[in-house]
Design an enzyme around this catalytic site. Sequence first.
Site, PDB file in Angstrom:
ATOM      1  N   SER A 201       0.848  -1.190   0.000  1.00 34.27           N
ATOM      2  CA  SER A 201       0.000   0.000   0.000  1.00 34.27           C
ATOM      3  C   SER A 201       0.889   1.248   0.000  1.00 34.27           C
ATOM      4  O   SER A 201       1.672   1.440  -0.925  1.00 34.27           O
ATOM      5  CB  SER A 201      -0.956  -0.040   1.192  1.00 34.27           C
TER       6      SER A 201
ATOM      7  N   ASP B 177      -9.678  -3.819  -5.424  1.00 38.55           N
ATOM      8  CA  ASP B 177      -9.068  -3.029  -4.352  1.00 38.55           C
ATOM      9  C   ASP B 177      -9.733  -1.658  -4.262  1.00 38.55           C
ATOM     10  O   ASP B 177      -9.825  -0.936  -5.256  1.00 38.55           O
ATOM     11  CB  ASP B 177      -7.569  -2.870  -4.628  1.00 38.55           C
TER      12      ASP B 177
ATOM     13  N   HIS C 158      -7.953  -5.070  -1.357  1.00 40.19           N
ATOM     14  CA  HIS C 158      -6.736  -4.558  -0.734  1.00 40.19           C
ATOM     15  C   HIS C 158      -6.124  -5.533   0.262  1.00 40.19           C
ATOM     16  O   HIS C 158      -4.905  -5.679   0.333  1.00 40.19           O
ATOM     17  CB  HIS C 158      -7.070  -3.244  -0.018  1.00 40.19           C
TER      18      HIS C 158
END
Length: 715
Positions: free
Chosen positions: A567, A652, A687
């Site tokens: 991320s 995501d 995610h």
Amino acid sequence: MKKTIPGLLLLGVALSCTNKTNKMEPYKWPAATPPVAEIKPFIRTLHGDTVTDNYYWMIDYFKKGKDSTKVVDYLTAENKYLDTMMSGTKTLQENLFKELKGRIKEKDESVPVFKNGYYYYTRTEEGKQYSKYCRKKSTLEGKEEILLDMDEQAKGLPYYQASGFSISPDNKMMAFGVDKISRRQYVIHIKNLETGEIIKDAIPNTQGDPVWAADNKTIFYTSKNEVTLLSEKIKKHLLNSDAKQDATVYEEKDKSNYIGVGKSKSGKYIFIYSNATLSNEIKMLDANNPDQPFRSFQPRQKEMLYEVIPLDDKFLILTNWNAKNFRLMECPLDKTGRENWKEVIPHRKDVLLEEVDEFKTHVVITERKNGLTQLRVRALAGAEHNIAFEEPTYTAMVGSNPDYDSKTLRYIYTSLTTPSSTYDYNMDTKAKKLMKQQEVVGGYNKEDYVSERLYATAKDGTKVPISLVYKKDLKKDGKTPLLLYAYGSYGSSTDPAFNSSRLSLLDRGFVYAIAHIRGGQEMGRQWYEDGKLMKKMNTFTDFIDCGQYLIDQKFTGKEHLYAQGGSAGGLLMGAIINLAPDMWHGVIAQVPFVDVINTMLDESIPLTTNEFDEWGNPKQKAAYDYMKSYSPYENIEKKAYPNMLVTTGLHDSQVQYFEPAKWVAKLRATKTDKNILLLKTNMDFGHGGASGRFDYLKDIALNYSFLFALEGINK
């Protein structure tokens, strides 16, 4: 991220392979041709700067544009290429999955927590991916009620996540959120716990955070924008009514703020939270009067943050008002404005005041000093003390303590060598009891491993902490493989914790290290402020300096140094390969935020406007210029890059799939080396990856197999 006999046997094989005198054959990468993404120039002109983006078209699956099918075809082709390139590790991946799964106690149960007459806990069954949420009335010897069987609910679904379990004050109803596509858009359902029926009420597109008023029929929740996924409104729902008619009790006008709703531990107050990076506001309501309007506790002010901790006779306020590392204040119940605040714990330059948990007779204060957490117990009558922790690097945190009247603190302790341990601590007598320690199936001896805390010197002289763990027989000869991990954003501290999966690295001779770089909050609020906005470059150079320090100290060498981040930590990976490409033998970038400027320019992309205080707004020239100086996608050059494995998820909601996809496509077209570059897109998840408690281990097995292939480790 998370017991079987085969796992134990595999672990034994793994241990036999750690002897460095064993000859390992290098992995032979197949001579496959990687996909070539189509070039469709897109021109961006801003602040007099013109940039050509050849892969902007990959946004079309998200935008539902004309090239949606081509996007999916490209991602599928990349997946096939990865499968081909990693085909020789298929057996290793399968064995690693069994090994990782074999350390997990399949039939397990959480330590129960007591609230409002019931003990609540979750339990898992052998072979099952999910858990059961349960309770027992009054005593742990009572009859079990299964409130939600998530294994049953998840049948036939590639992804299932339930969250926000909220029990009505009369214990008769339960509200909870469900996400079936991994995009964090929860549908709130309500179950009648007396009949077992999930009633017809279904509230779509929420944050999954239902909160009951005291009347047992009113639920407050956060409603999201369907496109941007921004939390925009707090709504009120009445049982047995149509959610389309739910009243809005609060609407956030500032798109840079996240909002949410919660309830005080005492049950007396309902709070609405509106939080930006630099300022916030809390609104409150008497839980007994759900039809009354919410009132502001203290209006938002620029660069002032505060949290409210309700006690029986006053409010405590945790705030950074004239206190960079925060201080604790108090005010009367009926006079909550800042002019009424009085200091309880002053600001300290060397201590970050992070959290305050309230009980009827005590408060527990979480502080951070020298990068390590401390728990301070203070009786409201006056006396206070710290709970002692002895390891050089560790994590301690307050656990689940829903019972306001309790004099027992539940806290969690772990380190790089100590499995997660749940303690009950008597706040009066200081007696502590180990309630549960994570069991590593097959056995684990912490004495076989060493953890250390070291300090690298950054280029500006700043001392940056590094936490390490490795097997005792380590030889510092510069030839040991080492995986360096970091995050370094949002003030999120990466504390050292045990992970049973990591043993598969350590037992094969790897060192695992965490770089506590600026952008986190390990060393105080200034540590965070020195790693964001116009100081973001410190995050990247700190990581590089930590890598160089580990090389200088002979923990590893450039031929054996690996980096990993996800991320915002994936942004870190993208930056370091541009700044110091020859330092890393391999890099794993998970769901990486790498197309910073294009994403921050598009306010239809989820979370963009919430992030301006973290990264800057590129519509402002100074921010644009600075972001362009480090944005990984913007800074790809014709040069050699390290071996890389990049992962993403098609659904995501935090970092959209097209960022890593574009990044990989541009790297393929630009880089001058013949090193490995792989892109893995999970077509079902988002995610956080897989939702089951075992499926995510397949991703870890892939990551480890990639590292092992580069090191020539084949067992």
